[in-house]
Motif scaffolding. Structure first.
Motif, short mmCIF file in Angstrom:
data_model
loop_
_atom_site.label_atom_id
_atom_site.label_comp_id
_atom_site.label_asym_id
_atom_site.label_seq_id
_atom_site.Cartn_x
_atom_site.Cartn_y
_atom_site.Cartn_z
N MET A 1 0.84 -1.18 0.00
CA MET A 1 0.00 0.00 0.00
C MET A 1 0.88 1.25 0.00
O MET A 1 1.86 1.31 0.73
N PRO A 2 0.51 2.23 -0.78
CA PRO A 2 1.29 3.46 -0.84
C PRO A 2 1.10 4.33 0.41
O PRO A 2 0.08 4.27 1.08
N ILE A 3 2.09 5.14 0.67
CA ILE A 3 2.04 6.10 1.76
C ILE A 3 1.89 7.48 1.12
O ILE A 3 2.72 7.89 0.31
N TYR A 4 0.82 8.18 1.49
CA TYR A 4 0.55 9.50 0.94
C TYR A 4 0.84 10.57 1.98
O TYR A 4 0.55 10.40 3.16
N SER A 22 -7.22 2.48 -4.03
CA SER A 22 -8.65 2.62 -4.30
C SER A 22 -9.38 3.44 -3.22
O SER A 22 -10.53 3.80 -3.42
N ASP A 23 -8.74 3.75 -2.07
CA ASP A 23 -9.38 4.54 -1.03
C ASP A 23 -9.58 5.98 -1.48
O ASP A 23 -8.77 6.53 -2.22
N ALA A 24 -10.68 6.57 -1.01
CA ALA A 24 -10.94 7.97 -1.31
C ALA A 24 -9.95 8.85 -0.55
O ALA A 24 -9.55 8.53 0.57
#
Length: 102
Positions: A1-4, A22-24
Motif C-alpha cells: 500500500m502506498p504512503i501519501y 482505491s481509497d478515497a
C-alpha cells in the motif's frame, strides 16, 4: 500500500497516511477538523513485505557482481598502452614517417 503525504491548508498540520490506491482521499484535517486536508506531491513511498531480494542481501562482497568481477582476468589486467613510435611498420597501421595520420 502506498504512503501519501497530506497537509492542511488551514492549520499547516502534516501527516503521512498509509492508504490503498482505491481509497478515497482524506479531506478533513485530524488536528483542526477543517475540510482543507489535501494530498501533497512527494517522492513515492512504499513498504516491502515478505521475503525477497533487498539491497542488503549482498553486502560484504559475497554478491554475484563482486565474484564475477574477481574471477574475470581481463577485469584485473591493465589495457596495453598505444604505441606512439613513428617507426611503426605500415602493416601494423603506421605509415613509417612522422606524420599525423595515425
Amino acid at each position: 500500500m502506498p504512503i501519501y503525504a497530506y497537509k492542511c491548508e488551514s492549520c499547516g498540520h502534516a501527516k503521512d497516511v498509509l492508504q490503498k490506491i482505491s481509497d478515497a482521499p482524506l479531506t478533513d484535517c485530524p488536528a483542526c477538523g477543517a475540510p482543507k486536508f489535501s494530498k501533497q506531491l512527494s517522492a513515492p513511498g512504499f513498504q516491502l513485505k515478505g521475503s525477497g531480494w533487498y539491497a542488503t542481501d549482498f553486502k560484504g562482497g559475497s554478491g554475484v557482481t563482486g565474484a564475477a568481477a574477481a574471477s574475470s582476468p581481463a577485469a584485473s589486467e591493465p589495457a596495453p598502452a598505444a604505441s606512439t613510435d613513428s617507426s611503426t611498420p605500415a602493416a601494423a597501421g603506421g605509415c613509417g614517417t612522422s606524420c599525423a595520420c595515425h
